[in-house]
Design a protein around this motif. Sequence first.
Motif, PDB file in Angstrom:
ATOM      1  N   TYR A  27      -6.691   6.634  -2.258  1.00 33.89           N
ATOM      2  CA  TYR A  27      -5.673   6.002  -1.401  1.00 33.89           C
ATOM      3  C   TYR A  27      -6.331   5.265  -0.239  1.00 33.89           C
ATOM      4  O   TYR A  27      -6.014   4.106   0.057  1.00 33.89           O
ATOM      5  CB  TYR A  27      -4.719   7.070  -0.895  1.00 33.89           C
ATOM      6  CG  TYR A  27      -3.596   6.563  -0.016  1.00 33.89           C
ATOM      7  CD1 TYR A  27      -2.403   6.101  -0.572  1.00 33.89           C
ATOM      8  CD2 TYR A  27      -3.708   6.558   1.370  1.00 33.89           C
ATOM      9  CE1 TYR A  27      -1.361   5.650   0.222  1.00 33.89           C
ATOM     10  CE2 TYR A  27      -2.679   6.110   2.180  1.00 33.89           C
ATOM     11  CZ  TYR A  27      -1.509   5.656   1.603  1.00 33.89           C
ATOM     12  OH  TYR A  27      -0.488   5.205   2.406  1.00 33.89           O
TER      13      TYR A  27
ATOM     14  N   SER B  40      -6.493   1.244   0.435  1.00 31.63           N
ATOM     15  CA  SER B  40      -6.014   0.677   1.694  1.00 31.63           C
ATOM     16  C   SER B  40      -7.074  -0.194   2.346  1.00 31.63           C
ATOM     17  O   SER B  40      -6.797  -1.299   2.825  1.00 31.63           O
ATOM     18  CB  SER B  40      -5.600   1.805   2.648  1.00 31.63           C
ATOM     19  OG  SER B  40      -5.361   1.296   3.943  1.00 31.63           O
TER      20      SER B  40
ATOM     21  N   LEU C  25      -7.456  -3.463   0.033  1.00 33.33           N
ATOM     22  CA  LEU C  25      -6.295  -4.350  -0.064  1.00 33.33           C
ATOM     23  C   LEU C  25      -5.831  -4.859   1.288  1.00 33.33           C
ATOM     24  O   LEU C  25      -5.265  -5.958   1.384  1.00 33.33           O
ATOM     25  CB  LEU C  25      -5.156  -3.636  -0.789  1.00 33.33           C
ATOM     26  CG  LEU C  25      -5.427  -3.308  -2.252  1.00 33.33           C
ATOM     27  CD1 LEU C  25      -4.273  -2.519  -2.859  1.00 33.33           C
ATOM     28  CD2 LEU C  25      -5.695  -4.572  -3.062  1.00 33.33           C
ATOM     29  N   SER C  26      -6.061  -4.092   2.355  1.00 33.56           N
ATOM     30  CA  SER C  26      -5.659  -4.582   3.675  1.00 33.56           C
ATOM     31  C   SER C  26      -6.547  -5.734   4.142  1.00 33.56           C
ATOM     32  O   SER C  26      -6.176  -6.491   5.048  1.00 33.56           O
ATOM     33  CB  SER C  26      -5.705  -3.451   4.702  1.00 33.56           C
ATOM     34  OG  SER C  26      -7.030  -2.989   4.909  1.00 33.56           O
TER      35      SER C  26
ATOM     36  N   VAL D  26       3.349   4.535  -0.199  1.00 32.91           N
ATOM     37  CA  VAL D  26       3.176   3.120  -0.544  1.00 32.91           C
ATOM     38  C   VAL D  26       3.995   2.241   0.389  1.00 32.91           C
ATOM     39  O   VAL D  26       3.501   1.243   0.929  1.00 32.91           O
ATOM     40  CB  VAL D  26       3.573   2.868  -2.014  1.00 32.91           C
ATOM     41  CG1 VAL D  26       3.513   1.373  -2.345  1.00 32.91           C
ATOM     42  CG2 VAL D  26       2.661   3.656  -2.949  1.00 32.91           C
ATOM     43  N   GLU D  27       5.245   2.614   0.592  1.00 33.18           N
ATOM     44  CA  GLU D  27       6.146   1.853   1.461  1.00 33.18           C
ATOM     45  C   GLU D  27       6.149   2.496   2.848  1.00 33.18           C
ATOM     46  O   GLU D  27       7.079   3.225   3.201  1.00 33.18           O
ATOM     47  CB  GLU D  27       7.552   1.816   0.866  1.00 33.18           C
ATOM     48  CG  GLU D  27       7.645   1.171  -0.500  1.00 33.18           C
ATOM     49  CD  GLU D  27       7.407  -0.336  -0.447  1.00 33.18           C
ATOM     50  OE1 GLU D  27       7.581  -0.935   0.645  1.00 33.18           O
ATOM     51  OE2 GLU D  27       7.041  -0.914  -1.472  1.00 33.18           O
TER      52      GLU D  27
ATOM     53  N   GLU E 289       3.461  -1.126   6.220  1.00 37.76           N
ATOM     54  CA  GLU E 289       3.638  -2.021   5.080  1.00 37.76           C
ATOM     55  C   GLU E 289       4.944  -2.804   5.219  1.00 37.76           C
ATOM     56  O   GLU E 289       5.019  -3.967   4.786  1.00 37.76           O
ATOM     57  CB  GLU E 289       3.613  -1.233   3.774  1.00 37.76           C
ATOM     58  CG  GLU E 289       3.971  -2.022   2.519  1.00 37.76           C
ATOM     59  CD  GLU E 289       3.088  -3.238   2.263  1.00 37.76           C
ATOM     60  OE1 GLU E 289       3.439  -4.025   1.367  1.00 37.76           O
ATOM     61  OE2 GLU E 289       2.058  -3.421   2.965  1.00 37.76           O
TER      62      GLU E 289
ATOM     63  N   LYS F 225       5.071  -6.753   4.926  1.00 34.72           N
ATOM     64  CA  LYS F 225       5.996  -7.487   4.068  1.00 34.72           C
ATOM     65  C   LYS F 225       6.761  -8.552   4.854  1.00 34.72           C
ATOM     66  O   LYS F 225       7.006  -9.659   4.356  1.00 34.72           O
ATOM     67  CB  LYS F 225       6.976  -6.526   3.410  1.00 34.72           C
ATOM     68  CG  LYS F 225       6.405  -5.755   2.238  1.00 34.72           C
ATOM     69  CD  LYS F 225       7.497  -4.934   1.555  1.00 34.72           C
ATOM     70  CE  LYS F 225       7.000  -4.324   0.262  1.00 34.72           C
ATOM     71  NZ  LYS F 225       8.056  -3.572  -0.443  1.00 34.72           N
TER      72      LYS F 225
ATOM     73  N   TRP G 203      -1.871  -5.269   1.001  1.00 33.26           N
ATOM     74  CA  TRP G 203      -1.175  -3.986   1.193  1.00 33.26           C
ATOM     75  C   TRP G 203      -1.677  -3.396   2.498  1.00 33.26           C
ATOM     76  O   TRP G 203      -2.881  -3.278   2.710  1.00 33.26           O
ATOM     77  CB  TRP G 203      -1.445  -3.044   0.025  1.00 33.26           C
ATOM     78  CG  TRP G 203      -0.751  -1.718   0.104  1.00 33.26           C
ATOM     79  CD1 TRP G 203       0.573  -1.503   0.337  1.00 33.26           C
ATOM     80  CD2 TRP G 203      -1.352  -0.421  -0.054  1.00 33.26           C
ATOM     81  NE1 TRP G 203       0.845  -0.143   0.341  1.00 33.26           N
ATOM     82  CE2 TRP G 203      -0.315   0.534   0.089  1.00 33.26           C
ATOM     83  CE3 TRP G 203      -2.644   0.013  -0.309  1.00 33.26           C
ATOM     84  CZ2 TRP G 203      -0.552   1.911   0.002  1.00 33.26           C
ATOM     85  CZ3 TRP G 203      -2.879   1.381  -0.406  1.00 33.26           C
ATOM     86  CH2 TRP G 203      -1.834   2.315  -0.251  1.00 33.26           C
ATOM     87  N   THR G 204      -0.754  -3.033   3.372  1.00 33.66           N
ATOM     88  CA  THR G 204      -1.130  -2.662   4.736  1.00 33.66           C
ATOM     89  C   THR G 204      -0.447  -1.360   5.154  1.00 33.66           C
ATOM     90  O   THR G 204       0.437  -1.363   6.016  1.00 33.66           O
ATOM     91  CB  THR G 204      -0.746  -3.787   5.713  1.00 33.66           C
ATOM     92  OG1 THR G 204       0.652  -4.118   5.515  1.00 33.66           O
ATOM     93  CG2 THR G 204      -1.583  -5.033   5.490  1.00 33.66           C
ATOM     94  N   PRO G 205      -0.836  -0.218   4.585  1.00 29.91           N
ATOM     95  CA  PRO G 205      -0.147   1.031   4.925  1.00 29.91           C
ATOM     96  C   PRO G 205      -0.480   1.570   6.307  1.00 29.91           C
ATOM     97  O   PRO G 205       0.259   2.404   6.830  1.00 29.91           O
ATOM     98  CB  PRO G 205      -0.636   1.992   3.833  1.00 29.91           C
ATOM     99  CG  PRO G 205      -1.971   1.470   3.426  1.00 29.91           C
ATOM    100  CD  PRO G 205      -1.854  -0.017   3.536  1.00 29.91           C
TER     101      PRO G 205
END
Length: 223
Positions: free
Chosen positions: A22, A26, A29-30, A190-191, A195, A199, A211-213
């Motif tokens: 995870y 992160s 993808l971030s 995830v959401e 994030e 979005k 993707w920015t958790p």
Amino acid sequence: MRIVRIGVVLALVVPAIAAGAYLLASAVLSRLAVEGRPAAREGVEVFVCTNGIHTDLVLPAVTDTVDWTIDLPDGDFPGAGPQASHRSFGWGDRAFYLETRQWSDLRFATALSALFGRGPSVMHVYALHSPAGSPDCGMLVLKEGQYGALAAFVRDSFRRDGAGRVMPLPGSGYGATDLFYEAVGHYSPVETCNEWTGKALRAAGVTVGAWTPFEGGIMRWAR
């Protein structure tokens, strides 16, 4: 006994592998840019602010594109005063937001509920002055169409009644300048709240990670 030992090892190793995967996803993808439009020199100034864990969007209360005071009137924020020129928006898990006002309030059941995305979400709104110059915020300039797309994303994140009105939770604010409203969607690993911010920025054509958790994945693009 050997089977028990294997079970214990797996119980420790599998979550560690999942957590590592995870965090790695992160981190990668971030930083993987979803390219947006070139930065505008003139337009609507919006802010992305952080408290070190969570990010908020801070938008002008009134522009030619959208008047937030229609959905979020000054009367919802009696302590803000008439000079509150902006509204801040932060999305997240309802139980976590309302029951964890300080970290000492955090309960295992609340964290578990948020982790698995079982509970409803809320939008946390503050009425405040412009945060321009704050070290906790980054400023972006959006063209009118970009700001319209950003505002539409935020607007669509509110749960509404049959008449199309937002649904406030009376007495839910931390003070007299903020209030919580019913929102759509469910928080999950995830959401996440950050994030949601990512979005919103992608919807506006702002270059940001895929993707920015975590808040760092947002702020590296917003500053």
